[in-house]
Design a protein around this motif. Structure first.
Motif, short mmCIF file in Angstrom:
data_model
loop_
_atom_site.label_atom_id
_atom_site.label_comp_id
_atom_site.label_asym_id
_atom_site.label_seq_id
_atom_site.Cartn_x
_atom_site.Cartn_y
_atom_site.Cartn_z
N THR A 278 9.02 -1.40 -4.36
CA THR A 278 8.01 -0.66 -3.61
C THR A 278 8.64 0.35 -2.67
O THR A 278 7.97 0.85 -1.78
CB THR A 278 7.12 -1.62 -2.81
OG1 THR A 278 7.96 -2.35 -1.90
CG2 THR A 278 6.37 -2.56 -3.71
N GLY A 279 9.87 0.69 -2.87
CA GLY A 279 10.56 1.61 -1.97
C GLY A 279 9.98 3.01 -1.91
O GLY A 279 10.06 3.66 -0.88
N SER A 280 9.38 3.50 -2.98
CA SER A 280 8.89 4.87 -2.98
C SER A 280 7.49 5.01 -2.37
O SER A 280 7.03 6.10 -2.13
CB SER A 280 8.87 5.42 -4.42
OG SER A 280 7.99 4.66 -5.20
N VAL A 281 6.82 3.90 -2.13
CA VAL A 281 5.48 3.90 -1.57
C VAL A 281 5.47 2.91 -0.41
O VAL A 281 6.15 1.90 -0.45
CB VAL A 281 4.45 3.44 -2.63
CG1 VAL A 281 3.05 3.42 -2.08
CG2 VAL A 281 4.53 4.31 -3.86
N SER A 282 4.69 3.19 0.61
CA SER A 282 4.65 2.27 1.74
C SER A 282 4.02 0.95 1.31
O SER A 282 3.17 0.91 0.41
CB SER A 282 3.84 2.87 2.90
OG SER A 282 2.47 2.80 2.63
N LEU A 283 4.43 -0.13 1.94
CA LEU A 283 3.88 -1.45 1.62
C LEU A 283 2.38 -1.49 1.85
O LEU A 283 1.65 -2.13 1.10
CB LEU A 283 4.55 -2.53 2.47
CG LEU A 283 5.92 -2.98 2.00
CD1 LEU A 283 6.50 -4.01 2.95
CD2 LEU A 283 5.83 -3.55 0.62
N ASP A 284 1.92 -0.82 2.88
CA ASP A 284 0.49 -0.81 3.17
C ASP A 284 -0.30 -0.19 2.01
O ASP A 284 -1.37 -0.66 1.66
CB ASP A 284 0.18 -0.04 4.47
CG ASP A 284 0.68 -0.80 5.69
OD1 ASP A 284 0.78 -2.05 5.62
OD2 ASP A 284 0.96 -0.14 6.71
N THR A 285 0.24 0.87 1.41
CA THR A 285 -0.42 1.52 0.29
C THR A 285 -0.51 0.57 -0.90
O THR A 285 -1.57 0.42 -1.52
CB THR A 285 0.33 2.80 -0.13
OG1 THR A 285 0.41 3.67 1.00
CG2 THR A 285 -0.34 3.50 -1.29
N VAL A 286 0.59 -0.09 -1.23
CA VAL A 286 0.61 -1.02 -2.35
C VAL A 286 -0.31 -2.21 -2.06
O VAL A 286 -1.09 -2.64 -2.91
CB VAL A 286 2.05 -1.50 -2.67
CG1 VAL A 286 2.04 -2.55 -3.76
CG2 VAL A 286 2.91 -0.33 -3.06
N LYS A 287 -0.23 -2.72 -0.84
CA LYS A 287 -1.06 -3.87 -0.46
C LYS A 287 -2.54 -3.52 -0.56
O LYS A 287 -3.33 -4.29 -1.11
CB LYS A 287 -0.70 -4.31 0.96
CG LYS A 287 -1.35 -5.60 1.37
CD LYS A 287 -0.84 -6.06 2.72
CE LYS A 287 -1.53 -7.35 3.11
NZ LYS A 287 -1.10 -7.82 4.41
N LYS A 288 -2.93 -2.36 -0.08
CA LYS A 288 -4.34 -1.93 -0.16
C LYS A 288 -4.77 -1.79 -1.61
O LYS A 288 -5.86 -2.23 -1.99
CB LYS A 288 -4.55 -0.61 0.59
CG LYS A 288 -6.01 -0.15 0.56
CD LYS A 288 -6.24 1.04 1.45
CE LYS A 288 -7.63 1.59 1.43
NZ LYS A 288 -8.67 0.89 0.76
N TYR A 289 -3.91 -1.21 -2.45
CA TYR A 289 -4.21 -1.06 -3.87
C TYR A 289 -4.46 -2.42 -4.52
O TYR A 289 -5.42 -2.62 -5.26
CB TYR A 289 -3.06 -0.33 -4.58
CG TYR A 289 -3.19 -0.30 -6.08
CD1 TYR A 289 -4.09 0.56 -6.70
CD2 TYR A 289 -2.42 -1.13 -6.87
CE1 TYR A 289 -4.22 0.59 -8.08
CE2 TYR A 289 -2.54 -1.11 -8.25
CZ TYR A 289 -3.43 -0.26 -8.85
OH TYR A 289 -3.56 -0.24 -10.21
N ILE A 290 -3.60 -3.38 -4.22
CA ILE A 290 -3.73 -4.73 -4.78
C ILE A 290 -5.01 -5.39 -4.30
O ILE A 290 -5.76 -5.97 -5.07
CB ILE A 290 -2.49 -5.58 -4.46
CG1 ILE A 290 -1.29 -5.06 -5.28
CG2 ILE A 290 -2.74 -7.06 -4.73
CD1 ILE A 290 0.03 -5.68 -4.90
N GLU A 291 -5.27 -5.29 -3.01
CA GLU A 291 -6.44 -5.96 -2.44
C GLU A 291 -7.76 -5.32 -2.88
O GLU A 291 -8.81 -5.95 -2.83
CB GLU A 291 -6.33 -6.01 -0.93
CG GLU A 291 -5.24 -6.97 -0.49
CD GLU A 291 -4.90 -6.89 0.97
OE1 GLU A 291 -5.40 -5.99 1.67
OE2 GLU A 291 -4.11 -7.74 1.43
N ASP A 292 -7.73 -4.06 -3.35
CA ASP A 292 -8.94 -3.37 -3.80
C ASP A 292 -9.27 -3.65 -5.27
O ASP A 292 -10.21 -3.06 -5.81
CB ASP A 292 -8.80 -1.86 -3.60
CG ASP A 292 -8.91 -1.45 -2.15
OD1 ASP A 292 -8.55 -0.30 -1.85
OD2 ASP A 292 -9.36 -2.27 -1.31
N GLN A 293 -8.53 -4.53 -5.94
CA GLN A 293 -8.74 -4.77 -7.37
C GLN A 293 -10.13 -5.29 -7.69
O GLN A 293 -10.68 -4.97 -8.73
CB GLN A 293 -7.69 -5.75 -7.91
CG GLN A 293 -6.31 -5.16 -7.98
CD GLN A 293 -6.26 -3.99 -8.94
OE1 GLN A 293 -6.56 -4.11 -10.12
NE2 GLN A 293 -5.91 -2.82 -8.44
#
Length: 168
Positions: free
Chosen positions: A134-149
């Motif tokens: 997840t280095g190229s994207v902030s953790l918050d962005t990835v976390k939000k994407y996952i939680e919005d599934q």
């Protein structure tokens, strides 16, 4: 007085940054991976109940391998995981362990439902998986994407329009 305030602010900032890192007996690290598992034949077999079961069990399994499940979410045919793992754990070992153990426990707990929806004794997961740091994207962005599934907005993006139906 001003100098001590500046040094205090600096040390507070440094401690906030250091708190983001995990510590092992011989290492300090921040290694996070976005992992996706897909069900065999993209069968829609994951209910909300099964998804919640898998998230809880994945948390337990990650803990057993000295890793941390930061976030997880499921949809009807796949599972997203955001995992922090130490440098001495090979991602492929953790992923294979998660896939096999999750499949085994879901089959044991929801046997009738899974067999009915997955052609009997067919494997639960597809043999492949997705894994990215997840280095190229902030953790918050990835976390939000996952939680919005599970949100309706996310599901609307993938509704079939019939535009590409096979011609009889």
């Amino acid at each position: 007085m001003q100098k001590s305030m500046k040094s205090m602010k600096k040390s507070m900032l440094e401690s906030d940054i250091l708190n983001e890192y995990r510590r092992g007996s011989h290492s300090v690290y921040k290694l996070t991976y976005h992992v996706i598992f897909v069900t065999k034949y993209r069968k829609k077999v994951i209910t909300d109940e099964i998804g919640d079961f898998m998230k809880n069990y994945a948390t337990y399994l990650c803990g057993r391998m000295n890793s941390e499940l930061i976030s997880a979410e499921t949809d009807v045919d796949h599972m997203h995981l955001l995992i922090s793992m130490p440098p001495d754990v090979a991602p492929v070992k953790l992923i294979n362990s998660l896939k096999s153990q999750l499949s085994k426990e879901v089959r044991n707990t929801y046997r009738t439902y899974v067999e009915k929806n997955l052609r009997g004794d067919s494997p639960f997961w597809s043999a492949s998986y997705f894994c990215a740091t997840t280095g190229s994207v902030s953790l918050d962005t990835v976390k939000k994407y996952i939680e919005d599934q599970r949100t309706e907005e996310h599901k609307r993006k993938y509704i079939k329009t019939g535009k590409y139906k096979k011609k009889s």
